[in-house]
Motif scaffolding. Structure first.
Motif, PDB file in Angstrom:
ATOM      1  N   UNK A 172     -29.414 -73.372  38.225  1.00 25.29           N
ATOM      2  CA  UNK A 172     -30.620 -73.810  37.506  1.00 25.29           C
ATOM      3  C   UNK A 172     -31.867 -73.551  38.366  1.00 25.29           C
ATOM      4  N   UNK A 173     -31.773 -73.902  39.657  1.00 28.41           N
ATOM      5  CA  UNK A 173     -32.926 -73.700  40.550  1.00 28.41           C
ATOM      6  C   UNK A 173     -33.251 -72.212  40.663  1.00 28.41           C
ATOM      7  N   UNK A 174     -32.215 -71.385  40.888  1.00 31.42           N
ATOM      8  CA  UNK A 174     -32.444 -69.934  41.049  1.00 31.42           C
ATOM      9  C   UNK A 174     -33.097 -69.329  39.804  1.00 31.42           C
ATOM     10  N   UNK A 175     -32.511 -69.633  38.650  1.00 32.35           N
ATOM     11  CA  UNK A 175     -33.030 -69.057  37.403  1.00 32.35           C
ATOM     12  C   UNK A 175     -34.438 -69.597  37.117  1.00 32.35           C
ATOM     13  N   UNK A 176     -34.629 -70.891  37.381  1.00 29.03           N
ATOM     14  CA  UNK A 176     -35.952 -71.499  37.175  1.00 29.03           C
ATOM     15  C   UNK A 176     -37.012 -70.800  38.028  1.00 29.03           C
ATOM     16  N   UNK A 177     -36.654 -70.523  39.286  1.00 30.60           N
ATOM     17  CA  UNK A 177     -37.616 -69.863  40.181  1.00 30.60           C
ATOM     18  C   UNK A 177     -37.912 -68.436  39.718  1.00 30.60           C
ATOM     19  N   UNK A 178     -36.868 -67.752  39.233  1.00 29.15           N
ATOM     20  CA  UNK A 178     -37.074 -66.378  38.743  1.00 29.15           C
ATOM     21  C   UNK A 178     -38.014 -66.390  37.541  1.00 29.15           C
ATOM     22  N   UNK A 179     -37.782 -67.339  36.625  1.00 32.15           N
ATOM     23  CA  UNK A 179     -38.626 -67.401  35.429  1.00 32.15           C
ATOM     24  C   UNK A 179     -40.069 -67.745  35.785  1.00 32.15           C
ATOM     25  N   UNK A 180     -40.213 -68.647  36.759  1.00 30.54           N
ATOM     26  CA  UNK A 180     -41.563 -69.107  37.093  1.00 30.54           C
ATOM     27  C   UNK A 180     -42.317 -68.121  37.983  1.00 30.54           C
ATOM     28  N   UNK A 181     -41.607 -67.507  38.952  1.00 30.51           N
ATOM     29  CA  UNK A 181     -42.310 -66.697  39.957  1.00 30.51           C
ATOM     30  C   UNK A 181     -41.915 -65.218  39.943  1.00 30.51           C
ATOM     31  N   UNK A 182     -40.878 -64.856  39.193  1.00 28.91           N
ATOM     32  CA  UNK A 182     -40.381 -63.480  39.267  1.00 28.91           C
ATOM     33  C   UNK A 182     -39.483 -63.321  40.490  1.00 28.91           C
ATOM     34  N   UNK A 183     -39.022 -62.086  40.729  1.00 29.20           N
ATOM     35  CA  UNK A 183     -38.047 -61.888  41.813  1.00 29.20           C
ATOM     36  C   UNK A 183     -38.679 -61.349  43.097  1.00 29.20           C
ATOM     37  N   UNK A 184     -39.980 -61.078  43.058  1.00 30.62           N
ATOM     38  CA  UNK A 184     -40.619 -60.530  44.256  1.00 30.62           C
ATOM     39  C   UNK A 184     -40.728 -61.576  45.354  1.00 30.62           C
ATOM     40  N   UNK A 185     -40.809 -61.075  46.582  1.00 32.05           N
ATOM     41  CA  UNK A 185     -40.951 -61.985  47.721  1.00 32.05           C
ATOM     42  C   UNK A 185     -42.297 -62.718  47.666  1.00 32.05           C
ATOM     43  N   UNK A 186     -42.273 -63.967  48.112  1.00 38.02           N
ATOM     44  CA  UNK A 186     -43.523 -64.739  48.208  1.00 38.02           C
ATOM     45  C   UNK A 186     -43.662 -65.231  49.645  1.00 38.02           C
ATOM     46  N   UNK A 187     -44.858 -65.183  50.152  1.00 36.40           N
ATOM     47  CA  UNK A 187     -45.088 -65.643  51.519  1.00 36.40           C
ATOM     48  C   UNK A 187     -46.369 -66.449  51.603  1.00 36.40           C
ATOM     49  N   UNK A 188     -46.571 -67.085  52.745  1.00 37.35           N
ATOM     50  CA  UNK A 188     -47.806 -67.849  52.954  1.00 37.35           C
ATOM     51  C   UNK A 188     -48.533 -67.267  54.155  1.00 37.35           C
ATOM     52  N   UNK A 189     -49.802 -67.580  54.238  1.00 36.00           N
ATOM     53  CA  UNK A 189     -50.552 -67.130  55.398  1.00 36.00           C
ATOM     54  C   UNK A 189     -51.170 -68.334  56.086  1.00 36.00           C
ATOM     55  N   UNK A 190     -51.122 -68.309  57.402  1.00 35.95           N
ATOM     56  CA  UNK A 190     -51.690 -69.385  58.205  1.00 35.95           C
ATOM     57  C   UNK A 190     -52.017 -68.794  59.571  1.00 35.95           C
ATOM     58  N   UNK A 191     -52.903 -69.454  60.317  1.00 34.85           N
ATOM     59  CA  UNK A 191     -53.287 -68.878  61.620  1.00 34.85           C
ATOM     60  C   UNK A 191     -52.094 -68.687  62.559  1.00 34.85           C
ATOM     61  N   UNK A 192     -51.059 -69.507  62.393  1.00 34.83           N
ATOM     62  CA  UNK A 192     -49.916 -69.417  63.320  1.00 34.83           C
ATOM     63  C   UNK A 192     -48.830 -68.459  62.823  1.00 34.83           C
ATOM     64  N   UNK A 193     -49.098 -67.713  61.757  1.00 35.22           N
ATOM     65  CA  UNK A 193     -48.125 -66.719  61.284  1.00 35.22           C
ATOM     66  C   UNK A 193     -48.637 -65.337  61.670  1.00 35.22           C
ATOM     67  N   UNK A 194     -47.813 -64.583  62.385  1.00 35.79           N
ATOM     68  CA  UNK A 194     -48.193 -63.220  62.760  1.00 35.79           C
ATOM     69  C   UNK A 194     -48.882 -63.132  64.114  1.00 35.79           C
ATOM     70  N   UNK A 195     -49.052 -64.279  64.784  1.00 30.04           N
ATOM     71  CA  UNK A 195     -49.655 -64.239  66.124  1.00 30.04           C
ATOM     72  C   UNK A 195     -48.715 -64.923  67.116  1.00 30.04           C
ATOM     73  N   UNK A 196     -48.994 -64.740  68.390  1.00 26.56           N
ATOM     74  CA  UNK A 196     -48.071 -65.317  69.368  1.00 26.56           C
ATOM     75  C   UNK A 196     -48.797 -65.882  70.577  1.00 26.56           C
ATOM     76  N   UNK A 197     -48.119 -66.785  71.257  1.00 27.57           N
ATOM     77  CA  UNK A 197     -48.627 -67.375  72.491  1.00 27.57           C
ATOM     78  C   UNK A 197     -48.283 -66.411  73.622  1.00 27.57           C
TER      79      UNK A 197
END
Lengths: 292, 417
Positions: free
Chosen positions: A112-137
């Motif tokens: 149910x969760x998988x199908x619900x997510x497909x219907x709501x968001x499609x099958x493409x990847x989704x990501x978020x952006x934040x200052x701490x993503x993609x950078x390093x200490x």
């Protein structure tokens, strides 16, 4: 690949961070499966659902970690409702096949969760952006990704909070007791169903924050849960059912082993070595590293 | 007496059987032409698969709007194989034995296609390939025709390695996913390296379930290669690009990329944003490439993609899947047949006019006139899908005929945008 102490040190460091991530995504399962004995195979699907909710709040400009924290109360309520439904339709009826029926129920939730997510968001990847993503200490030659540091920090925070809650509060101790002897708990005047309901709410609430960590570490797609089902159960079983600090340690062991193999020995061997380690530990200590 | 009774019974039986069969035969010649396939609609390849389906469905609608083929409507069936190669043999058996389709199209990508090749060859069916790589090399099926614009491993890695060699590269690191597609490609690249005189300083296969690539990227950096060639699938490609951005590959690296599948999909490009800058990778179509009529196709695609919630631009797979339909259409119309052998013969011997340019096949059913391009990401900004509609964000740097810019090396200079 030439061996060097610097590389080994970095392999361990990356392993610790990766292990923290494994622990963060396994802690909810440690409560539901480890303490309550509920075959919660829908755990990774709820985790991915949490990641998508974080994505949704992210589109409104909310930081992923803050989104995870905001989502914890609604996920706690979702967990209570989910357990209530499971209890009324499956657990209460008992019988020899209760476990199998429980598995069927949670597999149903997965679909149910998988199908619900497909219907709501499609099958493409989704990501978020934040200052701490993609950078390093950067410390000299060392570079440590902030997103992995964040995952480790969340794992540490969740472990400490859950350990303190389960050992210092009345409800927490009751949750530990319900897993050991429901009848005795009933004799002490506590309602085991209510306690289990709260525990399941906590297990699901934790998944909101863990879902935020999941989408911070990498983009998600609706069927990503399948990748995590083996790994999260592996961490919980290796830890010994129901041990929160054990879950963190088991995550670290798997993470460090995987990282050393990936970096020093040959990437192809990583899953075999990790799961071989699980078999070895269970051969010596069937109750897991921290199980009683 | 007994003999005449037997004859009468036989005649009655034959009549009954004939009566039963007659409508079936008549229906199979006048009913719809059934085309079936499986497609990854969920799972790691689902994003590409759904976009490809939009292209195919556009062709089905177009051909039916013109009255169908040979006066018969085209009926199209696509099952979801969940990107799981274990599912495809069962689906194709069902398509042939239960749905009784007339023609088959392969699922998108190498991994789901490889397991159906023996089945299709055994049944003597024509199979239109769908962006697979070398799945027919060992099977040698003479009715296989791949819609992808590549042929051998040289076509994929040639551009990347030529750019590296021109920049003075002497060493290379190879990283490949442990599955059919990437392994075929990495093996081809390994053979090419020997010819080019490049020395391998790192060569690893990683399991497809790898979560984080920080450790692997750190090992590559320690090996100090001049080139970093990666053969990966969509989820891994994203994780590798992120790890390379965070950990760094070393200032000596002249080019990074190669054969990373996924960096052609709009949602992934939008998600990675500026982390893509400097990467040199294969592609099949980018804005600025000369293909007459393709802009009109993309305008129509956009509307359908929005409804289907799939890749809004669809440059990578959708036009090539539409072209698959066009090739079938030309073969059926010219031969006035849907017989697999007749169609295969036509497809092998003729050049086909398609949306993605003229297509000819070699004896193995791969593209005789390859047209794989090598691009370099430049000036990509974060959180912006629209930018990828413009030429210049993916500059074509190889081959000469399609190139509209020169590569920027080393990678450290190129990644600054």
């Amino acid at each position: 690949m030439a061996f060097s102490l610097d590389l080994l040190f970095e392999a361990v460091l990356f392993g610790v961070l990766l292990g923290g991530f494994y622990a963060a995504v396994s802690l909810g399962l440690s409560v539901a499966f480890g303490l309550l004995d509920i075959p919660y195979v829908a755990h990774p699907a709820i985790l991915v659902f949490g990641a998508y909710c974080t994505y949704l709040l992210g589109t409104a400009g909310i930081d992923p970690i803050l989104a995870g924290l905001l989502l914890t109360p609604p996920f706690f309520l979702l967990g209570i409702l989910l357990y209530r439904f499971y209890y009324e339709t499956f657990e209460r009826r008992g019988g020899a096949e209760a476990g199998v029926r429980g598995l069927a129920f949670f597999f149903g939730v997965v679909f149910i969760v998988e199908v619900g997510l497909i219907l709501a968001f499609g099958v493409d990847q989704r990501g978020v952006q934040a200052p701490y993503i993609g950078s390093s200490l950067e410390i000299g030659e060392f570079r440590i990704p902030y997103r992995m540091l964040t995952a480790f920090g969340v794992a540490l925070l969740l472990t400490v909070v859950l350990t303190l809650y389960l050992s210092r509060t009345f409800t927490g101790r009751a949750i530990k007791a319900v897993g050991q002897d429901e009848g005795a708990l009933r004799l002490m005047g506590a309602d085991p169903v209510r306690i289990k309901q709260i525990a399941f709410g906590i297990a699901t609430g934790v998944n909101a924050l863990a879902g935020a960590v999941l989408i911070i570490v990498g983009p998600v797609e609706p069927s990503l849960d399948r990748l995590y089902i083996g790994r999260t159960f592996c961490v919980v079983v290796l830890a010994g059912l129901g041990s929160m600090s054990g879950t963190l340690v088991a995550g670290l062991i798997l993470g460090i082993t995987e990282s050393i193999v990936l970096m020093m020995l040959g990437a192809s061997w990583a899953p075999a070595v990790s799961f071989g380690l699980l078999l070895l530990v269970l051969g010596i200590r069937p109750q897991g590293l921290f199980g009683r | 007496m007994q003999a005449s009774r037997r004859k009468a019974l036989g005649a009655t039986g034959a009549a009954v059987l004939g009566a039963g069969l007659a409508p079936t035969i008549a229906r199979s010649q006048t009913g719809p032409i059934k085309i079936g396939m499986s497609m990854p609609q969920t799972g790691g390849l689902g994003g590409g698969g759904q976009s490809a389906l939009v292209g195919l469905r556009m062709w089905v609608d177009d051909v039916n709007a013109k009255g169908g083929l040979l006066g018969r409507k085209v009926e199209f069936t696509a099952y979801d194989d969940q990107s799981n190669p274990a599912n495809t043999p069962g689906i194709y058996t069902k398509l042939l034995d239960v749905d009784k389709v007339d023609l088959l199209i392969a699922p998108y990508a190498t991994v789901p296609t490889a397991p159906i090749m023996p089945l299709v060859k055994q049944r003597g069916k024509l199979l239109m390939g769908n962006f697979s790589f070398q799945v027919n090399h060992k099977v040698n099926h003479d009715m296989w025709f791949n819609n992808a614009p590549w042929n051998d491993a040289d076509g994929w890695s040639d551009g990347f390695i030529a750019i590296g060699r021109a920049a003075g590269a002497k060493t290379i690191a190879l990283l490949a996913s442990d599955q059919e597609f990437s392994q075929n490609l990495a093996n081809g690249a390994r053979a090419l390296l020997a010819k080019q005189g490049l020395q391998k300083v790192y060569d690893q296969n990683y399991p497809p379930s790898t979560t984080d690539f920080s450790s692997i990227v750190r090992s590559i950096r320690a090996a100090k290669p001049d080139l970093v060639f990666v053969a990966s699938y969509p989820n891994d490609s994203v994780a590798i690009v992120r790890a390379a951005h965070e950990i760094g590959l070393g200032s000596q690296v002249k080019a990074f990329g190669g054969a990373m599948v996924g960096l052609q999909f709009t949602p992934i490009m939008t998600n990675l944003g500026s982390m893509l800058n400097g990467i040199i990778n294969f592609n099949t179509y980018v804005p600025g490439m000369q293909l007459p009529g393709i802009e009109v196709f993309f305008k129509r695609y956009e509307v359908r993609a929005k409804e289907a919630k799939v890749d809004p631009l669809g440059y990578y797979l959708a036009p090539f899947n539409y072209a698959t339909g066009q090739m079938l259409e030309q073969a059926i119309t010219a031969t006035k047949s849907i017989d697999d052998k007749v169609l295969a013969d036509y497809l092998r011997k003729n050049e086909h006019k398609t949306l993605v340019g003229p297509v000819r096949f070699d004896a193995m059913g791969e593209r005789a006139n390859q047209r794989v391009i090598t691009i370099q990401f430049r000036g990509v900004k974060d959180k912006d899908t629209e930018q990828f509609r413009q030429p210049g964000k993916q500059v074509i740097v190889h081959p000469t005929g399609d190139a509209n810019g020169k590569p920027i090396v080393p990678y450290d200079a190129a990644r600054k945008g």
